[in-house]
Design a protein around this motif. Sequence first.
Motif, mmCIF file in Angstrom:
data_model
loop_
_atom_site.group_PDB
_atom_site.id
_atom_site.type_symbol
_atom_site.label_atom_id
_atom_site.label_comp_id
_atom_site.label_asym_id
_atom_site.label_seq_id
_atom_site.Cartn_x
_atom_site.Cartn_y
_atom_site.Cartn_z
ATOM 1 N N MET A 1 0.815 -1.209 0.000
ATOM 2 C CA MET A 1 0.000 0.000 0.000
ATOM 3 C C MET A 1 0.848 1.258 0.000
ATOM 4 O O MET A 1 0.511 2.251 -0.619
ATOM 5 C CB MET A 1 -0.907 0.012 1.234
ATOM 6 N N MET A 5 5.898 5.852 -5.842
ATOM 7 C CA MET A 5 5.830 5.940 -7.291
ATOM 8 C C MET A 5 6.880 6.926 -7.789
ATOM 9 O O MET A 5 7.364 7.784 -7.046
ATOM 10 C CB MET A 5 4.433 6.347 -7.757
ATOM 11 N N PRO A 22 2.006 8.148 -3.350
ATOM 12 C CA PRO A 22 0.975 8.907 -4.072
ATOM 13 C C PRO A 22 0.226 9.896 -3.174
ATOM 14 O O PRO A 22 -0.203 10.958 -3.634
ATOM 15 C CB PRO A 22 0.015 7.822 -4.583
ATOM 16 N N THR A 46 -7.153 24.035 2.590
ATOM 17 C CA THR A 46 -7.704 24.661 1.368
ATOM 18 C C THR A 46 -8.303 26.043 1.611
ATOM 19 O O THR A 46 -9.000 26.559 0.741
ATOM 20 C CB THR A 46 -8.774 23.753 0.685
ATOM 21 N N THR A 64 -3.857 20.744 -1.460
ATOM 22 C CA THR A 64 -5.050 19.986 -1.825
ATOM 23 C C THR A 64 -4.849 19.319 -3.195
ATOM 24 O O THR A 64 -5.767 19.194 -3.990
ATOM 25 C CB THR A 64 -6.294 20.900 -1.755
ATOM 26 N N PHE A 66 -2.669 15.840 -4.541
ATOM 27 C CA PHE A 66 -1.732 14.747 -4.274
ATOM 28 C C PHE A 66 -0.601 14.819 -5.290
ATOM 29 O O PHE A 66 -0.828 15.151 -6.459
ATOM 30 C CB PHE A 66 -2.437 13.380 -4.404
ATOM 31 N N ALA A 68 0.718 12.537 -6.764
ATOM 32 C CA ALA A 68 0.403 11.633 -7.878
ATOM 33 C C ALA A 68 -0.390 12.356 -8.969
ATOM 34 O O ALA A 68 -0.164 12.137 -10.160
ATOM 35 C CB ALA A 68 -0.403 10.440 -7.361
ATOM 36 N N GLN A 69 -1.315 13.237 -8.545
ATOM 37 C CA GLN A 69 -2.096 13.991 -9.525
ATOM 38 C C GLN A 69 -1.220 14.973 -10.289
ATOM 39 O O GLN A 69 -1.476 15.306 -11.438
ATOM 40 C CB GLN A 69 -3.191 14.814 -8.829
ATOM 41 N N PHE B 6 -2.933 4.912 -0.404
ATOM 42 C CA PHE B 6 -3.801 4.349 -1.439
ATOM 43 C C PHE B 6 -2.971 4.002 -2.664
ATOM 44 O O PHE B 6 -1.863 4.494 -2.832
ATOM 45 C CB PHE B 6 -4.899 5.355 -1.833
ATOM 46 N N GLU B 7 -3.556 3.126 -3.482
ATOM 47 C CA GLU B 7 -2.990 2.856 -4.804
ATOM 48 C C GLU B 7 -3.564 3.892 -5.756
ATOM 49 O O GLU B 7 -4.760 4.196 -5.702
ATOM 50 C CB GLU B 7 -3.378 1.447 -5.283
ATOM 51 N N TYR B 8 -2.727 4.395 -6.638
ATOM 52 C CA TYR B 8 -3.143 5.459 -7.548
ATOM 53 C C TYR B 8 -3.152 4.953 -8.983
ATOM 54 O O TYR B 8 -2.220 4.263 -9.405
ATOM 55 C CB TYR B 8 -2.168 6.628 -7.420
ATOM 56 N N ARG B 10 -4.176 6.161 -13.142
ATOM 57 C CA ARG B 10 -4.585 7.245 -14.041
ATOM 58 C C ARG B 10 -4.878 6.636 -15.413
ATOM 59 O O ARG B 10 -4.088 6.744 -16.342
ATOM 60 C CB ARG B 10 -3.482 8.302 -14.153
ATOM 61 N N ILE B 31 -11.477 10.229 -8.778
ATOM 62 C CA ILE B 31 -11.175 11.592 -8.347
ATOM 63 C C ILE B 31 -11.161 12.489 -9.576
ATOM 64 O O ILE B 31 -10.526 12.165 -10.581
ATOM 65 C CB ILE B 31 -9.845 11.654 -7.552
ATOM 66 N N ALA B 32 -11.907 13.607 -9.502
ATOM 67 C CA ALA B 32 -11.914 14.597 -10.590
ATOM 68 C C ALA B 32 -10.996 15.726 -10.134
ATOM 69 O O ALA B 32 -9.780 15.593 -10.160
ATOM 70 C CB ALA B 32 -13.338 15.047 -10.872
ATOM 71 N N GLY B 33 -11.554 16.840 -9.666
ATOM 72 C CA GLY B 33 -10.709 17.917 -9.146
ATOM 73 C C GLY B 33 -10.197 17.610 -7.742
ATOM 74 O O GLY B 33 -9.190 18.154 -7.296
ATOM 75 N N GLY B 34 -10.937 16.778 -7.037
ATOM 76 C CA GLY B 34 -10.489 16.331 -5.718
ATOM 77 C C GLY B 34 -10.745 17.307 -4.589
ATOM 78 O O GLY B 34 -10.350 17.048 -3.454
ATOM 79 N N HIS B 35 -11.441 18.431 -4.879
ATOM 80 C CA HIS B 35 -11.532 19.438 -3.827
ATOM 81 C C HIS B 35 -12.655 19.194 -2.824
ATOM 82 O O HIS B 35 -12.818 19.953 -1.870
ATOM 83 C CB HIS B 35 -11.563 20.839 -4.440
ATOM 84 N N ILE B 38 -10.360 15.136 -1.474
ATOM 85 C CA ILE B 38 -9.052 15.213 -0.788
ATOM 86 C C ILE B 38 -9.210 15.731 0.654
ATOM 87 O O ILE B 38 -8.657 15.119 1.574
ATOM 88 C CB ILE B 38 -8.034 16.032 -1.609
ATOM 89 N N LEU B 51 -7.481 4.823 -5.719
ATOM 90 C CA LEU B 51 -7.904 6.143 -6.200
ATOM 91 C C LEU B 51 -7.689 6.211 -7.708
ATOM 92 O O LEU B 51 -6.569 6.039 -8.197
ATOM 93 C CB LEU B 51 -7.094 7.232 -5.490
ATOM 94 N N ASP B 53 -7.799 8.408 -10.952
ATOM 95 C CA ASP B 53 -7.763 9.807 -11.404
ATOM 96 C C ASP B 53 -8.321 9.896 -12.824
ATOM 97 O O ASP B 53 -7.880 9.173 -13.722
ATOM 98 C CB ASP B 53 -6.306 10.284 -11.356
ATOM 99 N N GLN B 55 -8.157 12.563 -14.817
ATOM 100 C CA GLN B 55 -7.641 13.730 -15.547
ATOM 101 C C GLN B 55 -7.211 13.443 -16.977
ATOM 102 O O GLN B 55 -7.161 14.357 -17.800
ATOM 103 C CB GLN B 55 -6.497 14.404 -14.772
#
Lengths: 164, 284
Positions: A1, A5, A22, A46, A64, A66, A68-69, B6-8, B10, B31-35, B38, B51, B53, B55
């Motif tokens: 877990m 990455m 992540p 935020t 706000t 991650f 990863a994003q 978490f595992e991510y 995309r 998850i989109a914008g995550g606001h 998150i 999770l 994503d 995007q």
Amino acid sequence: MSNKMHVKLNVNGEDHEFLAEPRELLIYALREKLNITGPHVGCETTHCGACTVTMNGKSVKSCTVFVAQANGAEVTTIEGLGQPDALHVLQENFKEHHGLQCGFCTPGMITRAAKLLEENPNPTEEEVRFGISGNICRCTGYQNIVKSILSAASELNSAKEAAQ
Amino acid sequence: MIPAAFEYYRPASMEGVIALLEEHGDEARVIAGGHSLIPMMKLRMAEVAHLIDLQDIASLSGITIDSDGIRLGAMTTQHDIIGSAALTAAAPIIKEAALQIADPQVRYMGTVGGNVANGDPGNDMPGLMQCLDAQFHLLGPDGERVVAARDFYEAAYMTDREDEEVLVEITFAAPTGGYAYEKQKRKIGDYATAAAAVQMSKVDGKVATASIAMTNLSDTPIWSEETAEALIGTTCDDAAIKSAIAAMLGDIDPTEDNRGPIAFKCHAAGIVLGRAIKRAWSRA
């Protein structure tokens, strides 16, 4: 877990690669992995905007997002806008108009203001106030911040006119 | 504030998203914008093991306006909405509402799909979409199904969406007549103490049609037919507005919280609705 990455970020024009979980927040990756400490950790919820950076052309609160994003993103922080020996017009004007007191909110405030002026080079006072409403300052009462941003806008606009 | 690990993922296609949702069931979230998500994960009010994503999925973005109506891709941000002159021309109430959501930074990230799918009674877009009689398009393993916004919300954070479905787009007919989105909040960035979405049209000086939805005054948005009926056929005078407010107060069910006691919320709801009706009527 808790597998890490591989993350690639371009920050202020420079490519970085590192390993991160992540779930790590972008603000901590910037500050602790890359030693880019301009964006601050304020509320971490935020609200305050001290951690504001520009990511792929958007003003975002990096507490706000991650990491990863953000993988693959282009990020600009206050360090990418100006340097101590070559201040950004906004930094000059914050200095000139006393747009800061303790200075904690200032990197986020200026990073946000830079994006605002990019999208709206000639804002009214009301538009400036609305545009920085995601950034909280507990010292100034905002008056001098607004003055600094308006003054930077007119300086940028005169420079643009002179260049044409 | 550190969320649980978490595992991510995309994925590049909706097939990939649906496959992951089927594999991981209720341990997975998109998850989109995550606001919304998150902050919930940071507070550990939501634990998400997987999770996903969205995007990289281009088909989820974009605003389309044609003779069939208006389509908002789920990943359309509040910032995109505010910047779309075509959308503002076709349905100006959406920009009026979007400008009252959160703050500039959050609007760059926050998406309309996330706002309506999350089921948070404090979100503004669910009530607005009920006012506009929007349709939510849900994509799952068996294909797409369409649910009316007015039928989608069951309770706080409980919606008609199944775990392996994703809300991919919102469609609605371009509204006609006057509009208003009125929101009372304690400060920029706050959820509504009370908010009202109003669309109404005028024929021969009288209210011909009206659609009214209230936000953050129950555990779901409240689209109130009785409130609209109290206005239809009237000249929208003070007596009509008063009876509309009375009808609305019969349909909401606010709870006491840090925005105030129930009596205050009912008071605020009445003021907000009265203002919204007057502004919508002045534009009809």
